[in-house]
Design an enzyme around this catalytic site. Sequence first.
Site, short mmCIF file in Angstrom:
data_model
loop_
_atom_site.label_atom_id
_atom_site.label_comp_id
_atom_site.label_asym_id
_atom_site.label_seq_id
_atom_site.Cartn_x
_atom_site.Cartn_y
_atom_site.Cartn_z
N SER A 19 45.21 44.61 25.89
CA SER A 19 45.17 45.90 24.24
C SER A 19 44.12 46.06 24.07
O SER A 19 44.88 47.11 23.38
CB SER A 19 46.86 44.95 23.64
OG SER A 19 45.66 44.29 22.88
N GLU A 191 43.04 30.19 28.04
CA GLU A 191 44.32 31.49 29.75
C GLU A 191 45.28 30.96 29.50
O GLU A 191 46.40 30.24 28.12
CB GLU A 191 43.55 30.65 31.09
CG GLU A 191 42.82 30.50 31.21
CD GLU A 191 42.27 32.55 31.24
OE1 GLU A 191 43.40 33.32 32.70
OE2 GLU A 191 40.94 32.56 30.63
N LYS A 206 34.69 30.69 38.11
CA LYS A 206 33.30 31.45 37.76
C LYS A 206 32.31 30.31 38.21
O LYS A 206 31.39 31.63 38.62
CB LYS A 206 32.74 31.45 36.04
CG LYS A 206 34.25 31.93 34.52
CD LYS A 206 34.16 31.30 33.68
CE LYS A 206 35.64 32.46 33.21
NZ LYS A 206 35.49 31.68 31.40
N1 LIG Z 1 41.35 36.23 26.80
C1 LIG Z 1 39.66 36.20 27.49
O1 LIG Z 1 38.94 35.91 26.21
C2 LIG Z 1 39.66 36.09 28.74
C3 LIG Z 1 40.66 36.53 29.41
N2 LIG Z 1 40.25 36.99 30.82
C4 LIG Z 1 40.63 37.30 31.87
O2 LIG Z 1 41.68 38.38 31.71
C5 LIG Z 1 42.42 37.79 32.03
C6 LIG Z 1 43.71 38.92 31.02
O3 LIG Z 1 43.10 37.85 30.03
P1 LIG Z 1 44.67 37.58 28.44
O4 LIG Z 1 43.92 38.81 28.10
O5 LIG Z 1 43.61 36.87 28.16
O6 LIG Z 1 45.91 37.37 29.16
P2 LIG Z 1 47.19 37.61 28.53
O7 LIG Z 1 47.78 36.36 28.82
O8 LIG Z 1 47.01 37.33 26.89
O9 LIG Z 1 47.93 39.08 28.50
C7 LIG Z 1 48.21 39.53 30.39
C8 LIG Z 1 48.90 40.37 29.66
O10 LIG Z 1 49.88 41.04 31.83
C9 LIG Z 1 51.23 40.44 31.19
N3 LIG Z 1 51.31 40.25 32.51
C10 LIG Z 1 51.29 39.41 33.27
N4 LIG Z 1 52.22 39.57 34.57
C11 LIG Z 1 52.55 40.32 34.48
C12 LIG Z 1 53.40 41.89 35.54
N5 LIG Z 1 53.71 40.81 36.54
N6 LIG Z 1 53.07 43.34 35.09
C13 LIG Z 1 53.28 43.20 33.53
N7 LIG Z 1 52.82 43.07 32.88
C14 LIG Z 1 52.01 41.48 33.40
C15 LIG Z 1 51.28 39.38 30.64
O11 LIG Z 1 52.88 39.63 29.58
C16 LIG Z 1 50.91 38.97 29.37
O12 LIG Z 1 51.01 40.60 28.33
C17 LIG Z 1 42.97 37.09 32.39
O13 LIG Z 1 42.95 37.10 34.29
C18 LIG Z 1 42.07 36.08 32.42
O14 LIG Z 1 42.13 35.00 33.07
C19 LIG Z 1 38.71 37.41 31.24
C20 LIG Z 1 37.58 36.92 29.59
C21 LIG Z 1 38.16 36.49 28.84
N1 LIG Z 2 40.10 30.46 29.03
C1 LIG Z 2 38.57 31.65 29.09
C2 LIG Z 2 38.37 33.03 28.76
C3 LIG Z 2 37.41 33.96 29.40
O1 LIG Z 2 37.54 33.60 30.67
C4 LIG Z 2 37.58 30.55 28.71
O2 LIG Z 2 38.43 29.99 27.23
O3 LIG Z 2 36.24 30.94 28.58
#
Ligand SMILES: NC(=O)C1=CN([C@@H]2O[C@H](COP(=O)(O)OP(=O)(O)OC[C@H]3O[C@@H](n4cnc5c(N)ncnc54)[C@H](O)[C@@H]3O)[C@@H](O)[C@H]2O)C=CC1
Ligand SMILES: N[C@@H](CC=O)C(=O)O
Length: 439
Positions: A19, A191, A206
């Site tokens: 988002s 996560e 990682k």
């Molecule tokens: N949140 C963080 O601080 C960080 C996250 N990441 C990585 O970034 C990626 C996203 O993480 P977040 O945004 O935190 O996760 P999140 O769970 O907040 O967002 C993932 C979104 O993808 C949607 N989604 C899942 N499967 C779907 C599908 N088949 N079709 C359409 N939408 C789908 C979900 O409904 C959700 O809104 C992950 O791989 C996470 O490991 C990496 C670094 C930091």
């Molecule tokens: N869940 C992860 C998100 C970033 O990679 C963390 O806490 O570091």
Amino acid sequence: MISYRNLRVAILGAGSVGSQVADQILRHGDELSSRIGAGLDLVGVAVRDIDAPRDTEIPRELLTTDAESLVRGADVVIELMGGLEPARTLVLSALNSGADVITANKAMLATHGPELFDAAAQVGAQLYYEAAVAGAIPIIRPLRDSLAGDRVTRILGIVNGTTNFILDRMDTVGESLEEALATATALGYAEADPTADIEGYDAAQKAAILASLAFHTRVPLDAVHREGITSVSRDQVVAARKAGYVVKLLAICDRIEGENGGVSARVHPALVPLEHPLAAVHGANNAVFVEAEAAGPLMFYGAGAGGIQTASAVLGDVVSAARRHVVGGPGVAESQHANLPVLPISAVTTRYQITLEVADRAGVLAAIAGVFQDHGVSVETLAQTVIPAGEGHAGDQPAATLVIGTHEASEADLAATVTSLTGNAVVHSVTSVLRVEGL
Ligand SMILES: NC(=O)C1=CN([C@@H]2O[C@H](COP(=O)(O)OP(=O)(O)OC[C@H]3O[C@@H](n4cnc5c(N)ncnc54)[C@H](O)[C@@H]3O)[C@@H](O)[C@H]2O)C=CC1
Ligand SMILES: N[C@@H](CC=O)C(=O)O
Ligand code: NA
């Protein structure tokens, strides 16, 4: 001046990170376009539920539940849905069609990296993943590009924001793991399944990515030794501070020299001396130490988690990929030419702190010292505190707490020592065994 046709950008997933990425492209697209030399058209954002609440406002006409169709025809696909499937299939489909892919998905990379990098190389497409390790901190590009002329010997880092946040709250405000995890989840650090964070899976993914890049060797996820923080007690955190340490979940990648050398990667909680820079990494921040033969020690520090922070790394990759798209030529291929042996944790040597409750009587210290000696583990420090009558594990018998610090020892010798201590008649219990790093 922009002369190239506009690039079609698709985002998969609009959660914490997705988002924010969509919002940045919608609000600052012109600025990004100027840096790229081509316009960026956000053609769609794949979501599970069009009507779900989101952290930022995305025009409804951009939202779709049909990720497969969205991927077709995109020049740049940004995968931020997380998980293994359908992320892997969608990324493969994007790469096979010649699109460049940006992902933050360390689970997918650590599990399916070889297949994805091979697919990218086949068509000369790019697979960028700066956000997958240490969130906003530039660490992938420095390892892949800036240090490509050096020889990395070690990486020592805090690479999971959620567990660092939890350990920090246990230490500074006395919160429980559960309380601190609830806050980390609400802040968007954890996560989707926070077990990945607290059991060390996320950090292990990682570590596999970092070790593969740093040592030009494919380091599979199942070769990474993994321990999480669920066994870390508040007592251990308090005792650590009294002894001049903090407990941190570390990812450690080592180049092990010698005839039976190779590389190793491990993730576990460890004691870090209070004066070490890693001890001052608070909240969801991450820090990664890289030691390279010519460069010496380098430290990378900053926000390791959080939607907007991670979006920064994603957008940097978008600009890089889009620039290459404009000028043409193949993407940067995965480098695995060194192909070094990947060693198990038994090949690692480090220092340890072992806390025991023992009987408080003559000859006990000599008996304990003998156990260490028998296994070739050299004791460096020993501190004894008498336990008040009735407060020990063995009822009213006089008891004492022994805290023993070792010199460098092998994992195998240390494990054998702990087994012998556990079975020794003068030892009431082995209350804590922690590795000590950063000395
Ligand atoms: N949140 C963080 O601080 C960080 C996250 N990441 C990585 O970034 C990626 C996203 O993480 P977040 O945004 O935190 O996760 P999140 O769970 O907040 O967002 C993932 C979104 O993808 C949607 N989604 C899942 N499967 C779907 C599908 N088949 N079709 C359409 N939408 C789908 C979900 O409904 C959700 O809104 C992950 O791989 C996470 O490991 C990496 C670094 C930091
Ligand atoms: N869940 C992860 C998100 C970033 O990679 C963390 O806490 O570091
Ligand atoms: Na990063």
